[in-house]
Design a protein around this motif. Sequence first.
Motif: not given
Lengths: 353, 353, 353
Positions: A173-184, A186-202
């Motif tokens: 219970x409570x496990x989270x598989x495939x949450x957004x990777x911590x990809x950020x 620094x842009x001109x106004x602060x952190x911007x998101x780097x899209x996380x387009x891969x997945x998780x293969x188990x």
Amino acid sequence: MNYSLGELAQRFGLEVAGDAAVHIGGVCTLSPGVSGRIGFLANPRYKSTLAQTQASAVIVGRKDAGSLTGNGLIARDPYYAFAQVARLFDASKRFEPGVHATAVVAADAQIGEGVYIGPLVIVESGARVGAHSYIGASSFVGSGTTLGTACRLEARVHLNAGVTLGDRVQIQPGAVIGSRGFGNVMGPKGWEEVPQLGSVVIGSDVEIGANTTIDRGAIDDTVIANGVRLDNLIMIAHNCRIGEHTAIAAMTGIAGSTRIGARCMIGGAVGINGHIEIGDDVFILGRAMVTQSLPDKGVYGSGLPIAPAKDWRKTVARVRRLGKLEDRVRAVEQHVGLKGQEQDDDDDVHNNG
Amino acid sequence: MNYSLGELAQRFGLEVAGDAAVHIGGVCTLSPGVSGRIGFLANPRYKSTLAQTQASAVIVGRKDAGSLTGNGLIARDPYYAFAQVARLFDASKRFEPGVHATAVVAADAQIGEGVYIGPLVIVESGARVGAHSYIGASSFVGSGTTLGTACRLEARVHLNAGVTLGDRVQIQPGAVIGSRGFGNVMGPKGWEEVPQLGSVVIGSDVEIGANTTIDRGAIDDTVIANGVRLDNLIMIAHNCRIGEHTAIAAMTGIAGSTRIGARCMIGGAVGINGHIEIGDDVFILGRAMVTQSLPDKGVYGSGLPIAPAKDWRKTVARVRRLGKLEDRVRAVEQHVGLKGQEQDDDDDVHNNG
Amino acid sequence: MNYSLGELAQRFGLEVAGDAAVHIGGVCTLSPGVSGRIGFLANPRYKSTLAQTQASAVIVGRKDAGSLTGNGLIARDPYYAFAQVARLFDASKRFEPGVHATAVVAADAQIGEGVYIGPLVIVESGARVGAHSYIGASSFVGSGTTLGTACRLEARVHLNAGVTLGDRVQIQPGAVIGSRGFGNVMGPKGWEEVPQLGSVVIGSDVEIGANTTIDRGAIDDTVIANGVRLDNLIMIAHNCRIGEHTAIAAMTGIAGSTRIGARCMIGGAVGINGHIEIGDDVFILGRAMVTQSLPDKGVYGSGLPIAPAKDWRKTVARVRRLGKLEDRVRAVEQHVGLKGQEQDDDDDVHNNG
């Protein structure tokens, strides 16, 4: 459920010591033990309990067979044999197939035969759930996910869109598989998101513990190979790859893009840097700080173990004045005409934060 | 989705190298790369992959432009440019507004326009959800909460009653915002609860990772400023204040009432004491033990990195006998007529447990 | 809610200083303080705020009574008195009994009087929920579980089948009680599961934090005694036993079968080995690495605290060449005719990984 010692011996290729007709209705610990049940002895430290246990039988290794005072089973690996016997008495995974009335299942989801879908489960569009899988209460199976045969999501498991599981994957219970990777970035106004387009293969035969999180890859996938065992509250960052049959204890964290080999055993609360490589058959002791690649098989550890706080404070003070102690030793060496050794203050400590 | 190199260059202010008409339908890593997609080169370590990649184009920095063998885009910050391009191909956040039939939404909740409320979501009395927000499956939005514009609760996010989010706040599955702070006082019969009457106030453009927990304040609020990035499995205790644009990696824990400045970068699995102050622009390496305030900008670390277990055990033994070694050095100094330095065993180690 | 100072004094056995008729409508911090509310002074560091606070009254200890410039209450333990007063203003736990229409409650579950069962809660077959308990939104109460009187599952709490709670147990969102213990044995083709047939037994007046996980026992139960306080993101492995009134801060992990005594206080992010014993009244500082049993009452700690990264790297290098330094000291001792002390490189470091 009730088995004679003889039946158990035959089923698992063990040898009976004593009365093969004794009936066993469950398992127990040796101390104090429970009449009508079977225990096991694997750790020689507990050998003395053999004489006093109230268990009706004990599984022992060949070298301890002589110490059996009552009935028992003799096994090459008594813990393994015990696990096999115990599984006979484990009703926790039996279920009646069916879809609960409160589950929210997309019309185009493909649900295999013999599947259980519990109350308040969500299965989104395009998900494929293999035969004989169990999707426990309040789990979320995202769009386009694939689950193999006989998977078990215990309850409240989150599988993000696109995640793939092999066969017989078990998630607590409570496990989270495939949450957004911590990809950020620094842009001109602060952190911007780097899209996380891969997945998780188990892969298959993987177990994942309660409240563990596995982030999806940034471009390629995060990969957990066959037979991996992950305990509770583990963090696997984006694009890590964990090799076959590696087991990781609770609260260990692995930063992004690190690769871990096959058959490793990693203790609890270990911190592993990103972008490094751990080889096959590496054994890392609990709470270690892994700052660099460990390509070679072996046992590794780090950290200062517990001490009375007063001693600990003195130790910290001494470590902090080690530079001064080295200076004093050098001064003495010069004074008495011994050549001081060169120091290398540039020892490389890898730590990417 | 398909863009020519020329279109991408124009949209993001980049320079085309090679054929501006090449069509790009996605992103890829450089090794091996995927035809029809675009990769990027930011780390010079991977420069050699430029020649072999199957990617149809590569985003490079100005200094690597000469190494391009095929088509590409030249950017001042190639990773930033890549993030912008990748966002074009990220469909994971598109949604159709609407309230799912199984959502439980209080009659007096205020739901802005263009909002999505997913299956089995609960929105309690008096909650206000800003326009264009996405409340993913099984999330809980407590009574009296306020969400700004375009927030995204990915799934199974818990917002306790009274929590406030700014605009564009993104929260991953399993995060708990506003749980009870760990406030206890010993009474005559054991621990008694100290009511936690504050809440959690989160600014705009904040991201919070999977299974992270942020406790509500005891009297005043716990505050997360604009632009903060929090990874998975982080613990923020009651009454902490995290400054603007600070980024914190997974599994870091911050004890109660600690204040962290702006633009800090804090590595994974760092432990930070309560009631201390970290200044602006402080960089803390992974797994550090922060026992005292760090008011000054700079890079900080602690801990003994990994070693073969045999060496580690010897090191621990040597550290434990450092006091004896100091005694021996003093004895030698006295023997040869050098004055031993004074020791200060009272070095202050702060650690409030 | 509004009380005069006199009423508060009478209710909690305190002494009024100043005007007993002043009305108090809430609590506040001293700095700046809020008119119409009451604050408290427990830490002498904040004594100077007494003169400037805008609070209408302050709870102080006897020794600080002379420093009161306005109205106040004098208490033996001002923090404890404050907690009592604050509880009067805490509306967060009041509820109307009833079962929400969307809850999924098994027909044979026994629900006591005055119980609240929230939206999307699941209560499975044979569960028994004691009177006046609150089962918050999306919680899962497994089959055969037992909850005593006045328990509170805040929201999204998971109680696995068979878990037992005493009275007044309070559990924060995301906690998982009774997940599978990490029991695996290597078989011919890889890891195999060792059934986890025990459960979790929790006493009365226990509090468990957000996203904490407590695994069920392998054969016997995992046991949490009366009055235990567990913070967020804690891991308690299978077959641990935690003694009465022990408090454990966030992110601490305890490996399997370890026993912890009564009235211990364990800091945050402590790692505790499996199969060891911690005695009563043991105080462990945050981030310590507990590799061996600590039978004796006392304060314990470990680890190297934070330093500027440059100094830290030098320290690590010096610690790594401690063996060489010892050799140099021995050489000097021999050179000057002092007898070098014997070394014991076999110091025992316990760490089971």
